[in-house]
Design a protein around this motif. Structure first.
Motif, PDB file in Angstrom:
ATOM      1  N   LEU A  60       1.108  -1.261   0.218  1.00  0.00           N
ATOM      2  CA  LEU A  60      -0.229   0.032  -0.182  1.00  0.00           C
ATOM      3  C   LEU A  60       0.902   0.830  -0.017  1.00  0.00           C
ATOM      4  CD1 LEU A  60      -3.278   1.603   0.612  1.00  0.00           C
ATOM      5  CD2 LEU A  60      -2.518   1.206   2.999  1.00  0.00           C
ATOM      6  N   ILE A  61       1.372   1.505   1.176  1.00  0.00           N
ATOM      7  CA  ILE A  61       3.136   2.400   1.102  1.00  0.00           C
ATOM      8  C   ILE A  61       3.668   2.481  -0.212  1.00  0.00           C
ATOM      9  CG2 ILE A  61       5.032   3.562   1.881  1.00  0.00           C
ATOM     10  CD1 ILE A  61       4.028   1.849   4.428  1.00  0.00           C
ATOM     11  N   ASN A  62       4.128   1.261  -1.702  1.00  0.00           N
ATOM     12  CA  ASN A  62       4.744   1.739  -2.197  1.00  0.00           C
ATOM     13  C   ASN A  62       3.219   2.546  -3.478  1.00  0.00           C
ATOM     14  OD1 ASN A  62       6.916   1.012  -0.821  1.00  0.00           O
ATOM     15  ND2 ASN A  62       6.877  -0.932  -1.868  1.00  0.00           N
ATOM     16  N   VAL A  63       2.186   2.188  -3.934  1.00  0.00           N
ATOM     17  CA  VAL A  63       1.671   2.686  -4.499  1.00  0.00           C
ATOM     18  C   VAL A  63       1.027   3.905  -4.383  1.00  0.00           C
ATOM     19  CG1 VAL A  63      -0.765   1.509  -5.060  1.00  0.00           C
ATOM     20  CG2 VAL A  63       0.659   0.156  -4.858  1.00  0.00           C
ATOM     21  N   LEU A  64       0.830   4.196  -3.134  1.00  0.00           N
ATOM     22  CA  LEU A  64       0.524   5.245  -2.757  1.00  0.00           C
ATOM     23  C   LEU A  64       2.082   6.247  -2.756  1.00  0.00           C
ATOM     24  CD1 LEU A  64      -1.544   5.337   0.930  1.00  0.00           C
ATOM     25  CD2 LEU A  64      -1.833   5.710  -1.187  1.00  0.00           C
ATOM     26  N   ASP A  65       2.635   6.156  -2.650  1.00  0.00           N
ATOM     27  CA  ASP A  65       4.749   6.883  -3.152  1.00  0.00           C
ATOM     28  C   ASP A  65       4.412   6.768  -4.768  1.00  0.00           C
ATOM     29  OD1 ASP A  65       6.975   8.124  -3.363  1.00  0.00           O
ATOM     30  OD2 ASP A  65       7.586   6.524  -2.472  1.00  0.00           O
ATOM     31  N   ALA A  66       4.176   5.691  -5.493  1.00  0.00           N
ATOM     32  CA  ALA A  66       4.787   6.158  -6.264  1.00  0.00           C
ATOM     33  C   ALA A  66       3.576   7.218  -7.254  1.00  0.00           C
ATOM     34  CB  ALA A  66       4.681   4.287  -7.371  1.00  0.00           C
ATOM     35  N   MET A  67       2.165   6.832  -6.981  1.00  0.00           N
ATOM     36  CA  MET A  67       0.864   7.290  -7.341  1.00  0.00           C
ATOM     37  C   MET A  67       1.720   9.001  -7.154  1.00  0.00           C
ATOM     38  SD  MET A  67      -2.406   6.004  -6.180  1.00  0.00           S
ATOM     39  CE  MET A  67      -3.439   6.994  -6.914  1.00  0.00           C
ATOM     40  N   CYS A  68       2.044   9.419  -5.770  1.00  0.00           N
ATOM     41  CA  CYS A  68       2.566  10.411  -5.316  1.00  0.00           C
ATOM     42  C   CYS A  68       3.344  11.398  -6.718  1.00  0.00           C
ATOM     43  CB  CYS A  68       2.756  11.109  -4.369  1.00  0.00           C
ATOM     44  SG  CYS A  68       1.566  10.760  -2.634  1.00  0.00           S
ATOM     45  N   ARG A  69       4.681  10.051  -6.358  1.00  0.00           N
ATOM     46  CA  ARG A  69       5.329  11.239  -7.085  1.00  0.00           C
ATOM     47  C   ARG A  69       5.208  10.613  -8.986  1.00  0.00           C
ATOM     48  NH1 ARG A  69      11.207   7.707  -5.440  1.00  0.00           N
ATOM     49  NH2 ARG A  69      10.233   6.975  -3.774  1.00  0.00           N
ATOM     50  N   HIS A  70       4.389  10.599  -9.132  1.00  0.00           N
ATOM     51  CA  HIS A  70       3.297  10.615 -10.934  1.00  0.00           C
ATOM     52  C   HIS A  70       2.009  11.252 -10.702  1.00  0.00           C
ATOM     53  CE1 HIS A  70       6.675   7.899 -12.290  1.00  0.00           C
ATOM     54  NE2 HIS A  70       6.504   7.480 -11.750  1.00  0.00           N
ATOM     55  N   ARG A  71       1.903  11.408  -9.415  1.00  0.00           N
ATOM     56  CA  ARG A  71       0.941  13.304  -9.887  1.00  0.00           C
ATOM     57  C   ARG A  71      -0.937  12.242 -10.004  1.00  0.00           C
ATOM     58  NH1 ARG A  71       4.000  16.557  -8.411  1.00  0.00           N
ATOM     59  NH2 ARG A  71       4.975  17.873  -8.570  1.00  0.00           N
ATOM     60  N   VAL A  72      -0.533  10.801  -9.971  1.00  0.00           N
ATOM     61  CA  VAL A  72      -1.914  10.190 -10.271  1.00  0.00           C
ATOM     62  C   VAL A  72      -2.462  10.612  -9.010  1.00  0.00           C
ATOM     63  CG1 VAL A  72      -3.140   7.713 -10.790  1.00  0.00           C
ATOM     64  CG2 VAL A  72      -0.986   8.310 -11.145  1.00  0.00           C
ATOM     65  N   ARG A  73      -4.002  11.313  -9.068  1.00  0.00           N
ATOM     66  CA  ARG A  73      -4.651  11.432  -7.903  1.00  0.00           C
ATOM     67  C   ARG A  73      -5.887  10.479  -6.972  1.00  0.00           C
ATOM     68  NH1 ARG A  73      -7.049  16.511 -10.697  1.00  0.00           N
ATOM     69  NH2 ARG A  73      -7.825  16.778  -8.426  1.00  0.00           N
ATOM     70  N   HIS A  74      -6.642   9.504  -8.308  1.00  0.00           N
ATOM     71  CA  HIS A  74      -7.761   8.673  -7.746  1.00  0.00           C
ATOM     72  C   HIS A  74      -7.343   7.341  -7.558  1.00  0.00           C
ATOM     73  CE1 HIS A  74      -8.875  12.125 -10.936  1.00  0.00           C
ATOM     74  NE2 HIS A  74      -9.459  11.746  -9.826  1.00  0.00           N
ATOM     75  N   PHE A  75      -7.344   7.339  -6.148  1.00  0.00           N
ATOM     76  CA  PHE A  75      -7.105   6.201  -5.425  1.00  0.00           C
ATOM     77  C   PHE A  75      -8.469   5.069  -4.788  1.00  0.00           C
ATOM     78  CE2 PHE A  75      -5.197   3.476  -1.497  1.00  0.00           C
ATOM     79  CZ  PHE A  75      -4.886   2.975  -3.025  1.00  0.00           C
ATOM     80  N   ILE A  76      -8.368   4.017  -5.134  1.00  0.00           N
ATOM     81  CA  ILE A  76      -9.780   3.455  -4.438  1.00  0.00           C
ATOM     82  C   ILE A  76      -8.901   2.103  -3.400  1.00  0.00           C
ATOM     83  CG2 ILE A  76     -12.037   1.599  -4.609  1.00  0.00           C
ATOM     84  CD1 ILE A  76     -12.127   4.408  -6.385  1.00  0.00           C
ATOM     85  N   PHE A  77      -9.489   1.834  -2.077  1.00  0.00           N
ATOM     86  CA  PHE A  77      -8.326   0.929  -1.519  1.00  0.00           C
ATOM     87  C   PHE A  77      -9.697   0.355  -1.031  1.00  0.00           C
ATOM     88  CE2 PHE A  77      -7.210   0.077   2.387  1.00  0.00           C
ATOM     89  CZ  PHE A  77      -6.752  -0.543   2.537  1.00  0.00           C
TER      90      PHE A  77
END
Ligand code: NAD
Ligand code: WQD
Length: 343
Positions: free
Chosen positions: A106-123
């Motif tokens: 989870l932490i890695n996916v969120l980190d990658a999203m932040c770095r790549h400015r991907v804004r929409h997340f479903i958990f």
């Protein structure tokens, strides 16, 4: 149409959600390390939709591996994060493995999203976050109790991690989906649940008994204070559950969310007892099931079912299938699966 990264896309809920996403015009990339699946679900998805979804055989606990996926697909518009270990009993035996896998990925996916400015997340969260809920039906604001297992704690902690990361990441939006008891299969019987052997969840236990993998099954207790003495759960058909993900994603993409992080219960909204589930199976299959009453299973709550008004109102979600539909499709899948294994 937007491209969506589905983690755990070869698994049970991920594969059905991919079908619903493709049916609604989304493009999908999957990442699954195959720790609890193989890629046969991708063949099923192809047979159903005509589309071959690429899958990265990638362990999301590795940050570099996770970042590579986002580098390969700079146009990812959102992520649905299913990848996790999910066996409650196993998590009690192997807490470190569960914390490591479910939290690091989870932490890695969120980190990658932040770095790549991907804004929409479903958990993918779970009704297990409510623990022994003090009120029924359970609403999203029902206070969370002590987690009953390390697995449930990974979901409570996962929800908190998402919320904390959102506070530090303006623009990032998330939906936390708390599933009740997912069951059933796609009506084609080309994809379905492939549980660990032997299964522990009620519906695959029923179909495994009916197909002869077990001589009989045990009903865990008939002395609970319920209408027939057996426990009550909220069984949600996998296709209804899958569709809620597409709706939650569209909700974020449309900017209809009032808060950066919103929570939805996903259940049918009423409870079914274990004995009612067994009778539903017998009714739709025309087959008598061998079962006996056994002792209560440690850790089971008497009853839990969802108030799903929020998902109905805000996502426009209407679960349409009932316990009979669950049993009919789970049984068709079990039969199809064993036939193809034996041929
Ligand atoms: P599943 O095991 O069928 O699917 C999860 C997939 O994630 C598997 O294919 C597995 O190989 C993959 N995976 C696990 N760890 C990974 C990692 N580190 N990197 C890459 N891939 C990884 O489970 P499911 O039933 O489809 O559940 C999906 C999600 O829903 C999970 O988060 C689970 O906790 C949650 N959930 C499931 C239920 C349920 O009863 N099935 C109920 C509530 C919540
Ligand atoms: C349902 C009912 C059993 C097997 C689990 C997780 C929960 C969530 C959903 C992930 C109970 C009874 C079962 C059997 C039985 N998963 N039963 N005989 O325990 O409600 O929920 O899956 O997030 O976190 O805990 O589901 O399918 O195991 O049990 O009588 O052989 O069926 O006692 O009442 P549960 P389940």
């Amino acid at each position: 149409m937007p491209k969506i990264l589905v983690t755990g896309g070869c698994g049970y809920i991920g594969s059905h959600t991919i079908v619903d996403l493709l049916d609604h015009g989304f493009e999908v990339v999957s990442a699954d390390n195959l720790s609890n699946a193989d890629e046969s679900a991708l063949d099923g998805i192809k047979a159903i939709t005509g589309r071959r979804v690429p899958n990265y055989v990638a362990d999301l606990c590795d940050l570099d591996t996770t970042l590579h996926i986002f580098e390969d697909h700079p146009d990812i518009a959102g992520v649905i994060h299913f990848a996790a270990l999910k066996l409650v009993g196993e998590s009690v035996e192997q807490p470190i493995r569960y914390f490591r896998n479910n939290l690091n990925s989870l932490i890695n996916v969120l980190d990658a999203m932040c770095r790549h400015r991907v804004r929409h997340f479903i958990f993918s969260s779970s009704c297990s976050v409510y623990g022994n809920a003090a009120e029924l039906p359970v609403t999203e604001s029902t206070p969370l109790q002590e987690a009953e297992s390390p697995y449930a704690r990974t979901k409570q902690m996962g929800e908190q991690i998402v919320q904390d990361v959102l506070k530090a990441s303006p623009g990032l939006q998330a939906v936390l989906l708390r599933y009740f008891n997912p069951a059933g299969a796609h009506p084609s019987a080309l994809i379905g649940e492939a549980p660990t052997n032997p299964a522990t969840n009620l519906v695959p236990v029923i179909t495994e008994t009916a197909i002869g993998l077990r001589s009989e099954m045990t009903v865990f207790g008939n002395d609970y204070p319920t209408r027939d003495g057996s426990c009550i759960r909220d069984y949600i058909h996998i296709m209804d559950l899958a569709n809620a993900h597409t709706r939650a994603l569209q909700y974020l993409l449309d900017g209809r969310n009032a808060q950066p992080c919103e929570i939805f219960n996903l259940g049918i909204g009423h409870g079914v007892t274990v004995l009612e589930a067994i009778h539903a199976f017998e009714r739709v299959s025309g087959q008598a099931l061998a079962w006996h009453i056994g002792a209560r299973r440690p850790g089971d709550v008497v009853a839990v079912y969802a108030d799903n008004a929020r998902a109905r109102q805000l996502l426009g979600w209407t679960p349409a299938r009932n316990i009979d539909d669950i049993m009919r499709t789970a049984w068709a899948w079990e039969q199809q699966r064993r036939r193809s294994k034996n041929s």
